[in-house]
Write a protein that holds these residues in place. Structure first.
Motif, PDB file in Angstrom:
ATOM      1  N   HIS A 161      44.088 -25.613  45.062  1.00 16.30           N
ATOM      2  CA  HIS A 161      44.574 -26.961  45.396  1.00 16.30           C
ATOM      3  C   HIS A 161      44.638 -27.143  46.902  1.00 16.30           C
ATOM      4  N   LEU A 169      46.039 -32.260  45.446  1.00 17.21           N
ATOM      5  CA  LEU A 169      44.797 -32.390  44.691  1.00 17.21           C
ATOM      6  C   LEU A 169      44.474 -31.040  44.070  1.00 17.21           C
ATOM      7  N   TRP A 171      42.235 -28.480  41.517  1.00 19.18           N
ATOM      8  CA  TRP A 171      40.979 -28.199  40.824  1.00 19.18           C
ATOM      9  C   TRP A 171      41.320 -27.734  39.409  1.00 19.18           C
ATOM     10  N   HIS A 172      41.014 -28.581  38.440  1.00 27.48           N
ATOM     11  CA  HIS A 172      41.308 -28.255  37.042  1.00 27.48           C
ATOM     12  C   HIS A 172      40.092 -27.542  36.442  1.00 27.48           C
ATOM     13  N   LEU A 187      34.390 -29.241  41.129  1.00 27.11           N
ATOM     14  CA  LEU A 187      34.812 -29.543  42.501  1.00 27.11           C
ATOM     15  C   LEU A 187      34.167 -30.822  43.022  1.00 27.11           C
ATOM     16  N   GLN A 189      34.356 -33.618  41.616  1.00 31.48           N
ATOM     17  CA  GLN A 189      35.357 -34.683  41.419  1.00 31.48           C
ATOM     18  C   GLN A 189      36.351 -34.724  42.574  1.00 31.48           C
ATOM     19  N   LEU A 190      36.757 -33.533  43.046  1.00 28.98           N
ATOM     20  CA  LEU A 190      37.672 -33.499  44.185  1.00 28.98           C
ATOM     21  C   LEU A 190      36.984 -33.991  45.450  1.00 28.98           C
ATOM     22  N   ARG A 193      37.025 -37.635  45.444  1.00 29.11           N
ATOM     23  CA  ARG A 193      38.365 -38.141  45.797  1.00 29.11           C
ATOM     24  C   ARG A 193      38.596 -38.053  47.310  1.00 29.11           C
ATOM     25  N   ILE A 194      38.176 -36.952  47.904  1.00 29.25           N
ATOM     26  CA  ILE A 194      38.321 -36.765  49.356  1.00 29.25           C
ATOM     27  C   ILE A 194      37.480 -37.810  50.099  1.00 29.25           C
TER      28      ILE A 194
END
Length: 543
Positions: A161, A169, A171-172, A187, A189-190, A193-194
């Protein structure tokens, strides 16, 4: 603030001023660390050389008589860097490692996604700064800055995270085992978002593209982290080493075998801990076996029991003969824990100094007996640099309140008390009244003593009963006045929340990306410029 115009776009040039605080003044560092940087006699038995230029010279002398397998090290690094378009400075430093007068300055960290917290960047730049400074001081030697990646760590809760704009944020992923070996699936998806938050900044688009190139074009997290670190720091000559490597681990074969068969690591470290914890809280404890079994998505502790070796939380077990055969055939399946990790590092590298945070430095102090036992030189321990980076908008708010940035290392209530007392010019203090009361009772005690000494205690009791209500009244006056300063209190809260997220140091929560998106490589260069070498101090950077 200077501005640079390139093709119609405005880029701000980062221009920072810095001041320093002692670590004691911050209130955020443990007793063992304060004692270490102050060279307390209590800690002298637990390290070899002081974190000074003289200590470095002594460490070089020790290292010259205990050379690692340089040929193996260079060969494995060259293989690791195949296909990575790094700089000439890195290639030169890798080649220099084959020479007996070349020494490394090393820091280490796990492959936290997108580097995790700010101190990840700070410790790397500290290593680089020291290596460059030593080259100027001792041109007869070569010094290579090294980042040792702890990619075998399995703590995804810690490494998976980041915080961005105060939001966590995560990481699932359902993967398990060593984080460095995990695929980077999810990653993207993150990164998306960033991108939504940082792409509007001058260097935001370049940063997002860098993240995509490193993470989405890599087979696993350790490769992605390797690429990102190289992209950010290769210009400074930083060499990254991924020790999840069968050939490098063969260097540790005798130690690993000793740990499995005789639990020698635990015996040596426990002796040191017994002496250390007479004065300090210890950071890490050894286990009977200080190795994990590492295979596919498994990284679990090896536990000896009933004449066998069990891999915790699995059905895997080995007899003595089987585990020794496994170690011989597959050394990459044995992963050192925190107690053995440092020894592995120092047996592979021609290292003379290790730069680490407070927790790292504390557990390294537990290891000197282990190093002595295996006749491995103990490196100079240098507490990594710490920074508080303060943007212009917060500087202006602080100045309007008539305070300094360093004042905000105090608590909110301490700051408000200071502000109210200063603005009231001491009106809320009952100093004169208390002084007058004390003078009155001093006269009364003198008179009472002239008549009968036994009356003194009675007068002193009267004095205590008089002064205590006055002191309570003073506190009530201050509390009542504070309630009138709601606006100032909100400002203090806002500033402290920005500078000390979640009530902790900025470097232990925030990520480097918002700063890099705004300033680009200039952010890295400014941290390098203001990095100290061996002077232990906390740096406030106002930019």
């Amino acid at each position: 603030m200077a501005r640079l115009v390139i093709l119609g776009s405005i880029f701000l040039i980062m221009d920072c001023n810095s001041t320093n605080l002692s670590y004691e003044q911050t209130g955020y560092f443990s007793k063992i660390i304060l004692d270490y940087i102050n060279q307390s006699n209590q800690l002298a038995p637990f390290y070899q050389h002081a974190a000074t230029m003289e200590g470095i010279r002594a460490a070089i002398q020790s290292r010259q008589y205990a050379q690692p397998n340089r040929e193996l090290l260079v060969k494995e690094l060259q293989k690791q860097y195949e296909g990575i378009p790094t700089t000439a400075a890195v290639q030169k430093n890798i080649a220099l490692l084959s020479e007996p007068n070349t020494f490394t300055i090393t820091t280490a960290h796990q492959p936290a996604i997108f580097t995790g917290h700010l101190y990840f960047v700070y410790k790397i730049l500290h290593v680089i700064k020291i290596a460059h400074a030593l080259k100027k001081e001792m041109p007869e030697y070569q010094f290579v800055p090294v980042f040792w990646m702890g990619s075998e760590d399995a703590d995804l809760d810690e490494l998976g995270h980041i915080y961005l704009g105060g939001e966590k944020l995560v990481w699932h992923t359902q993967q398990s085992g060593a984080v460095g070996r995990m695929k980077t699936t999810g990653l993207d998806q993150l990164i998306h978002r960033i991108e939504g938050e940082l792409s509007v900044q001058p260097y935001g688009a370049k940063l997002i593209q860098l993240l995509r190139d490193c993470y989405l074009q890599s087979p696993d997290v350790q490769t992605a982290t390797f690429k990102l670190i190289d992209a950010l720091f290769a210009q400074y000559g930083l060499v990254v080493i991924i020790p999840d490597n069968a050939h490098l681990k063969r260097v540790m074969h005798a130690v690993f075998e000793d740990d499995l068969l005789h639990q020698e690591t635990a015996k040596q470290v426990q002796k040191t801990i017994d002496a250390l914890e007479k004065h300090y809280k210890v950071q890490a404890h050894p286990r009977p076996v200080n190795l994990f079994y590492l295979k596919n998505e498994v990284r679990e502790l090896i536990e000896p029991a009933d004449g066998h070796y069990h891999v915790r939380n699995t059905k895997i077990q080995f007899s003595k003969e089987e585990i020794l055969a496994e170690l011989q055939a597959h050394p990459e399946r044995f992963s050192p824990n925190v107690i053995l990790r440092g020894l592995y590092q120092e047996m592979v590298l021609p290292n003379i100094a290790f730069i680490g945070g407070g927790g790292e430095t504390a557990y390294w102090l537990e290891l000197k007996g282990l190093f002595d036992h295996y006749k491995v030189p103990f490196p100079v321990l240098v507490l990594r640099n710490s920074f508080l980076v303060v943007e212009k908008k917060w500087q202006e708010k602080i100045q309007k309140m008539g305070l300094d940035t360093k004042d905000f290392f105090q608590t909110e209530q301490q700051l408000l008390t200071r502000l109210v007392s200063r603005q009231k010019n001491g009106e809320l203090k009952l100093k004169q009244e208390l002084d007058a009361t004390i003078q009155l009772y001093t006269l009364l005690k003198n008179k009472a003593a002239a008549v009968d000494q036994s009356l003194m205690q009675h007068v002193e009791a009267l004095q205590a009963r008089t002064i205590k209500p006055l002191q309570e009244l003073e506190k009530k006056l201050l509390r009542a006045e504070k309630r009138k300063y709601e606006s100032e209190q909100r400002q203090i809260q806002a500033i402290r929340s920005a500078l000390f997220p979640q009530g902790g140091l900025q470097e232990r929560i925030d990520n480097f990306m918002p700063w890099y998106a705004q300033w680009g490589p200039d952010f890295i260069q400014n941290i390098y410029n203001h990095s100290l070498t061996f002077r232990p101090a906390f740096t406030i950077m106002e930019c």
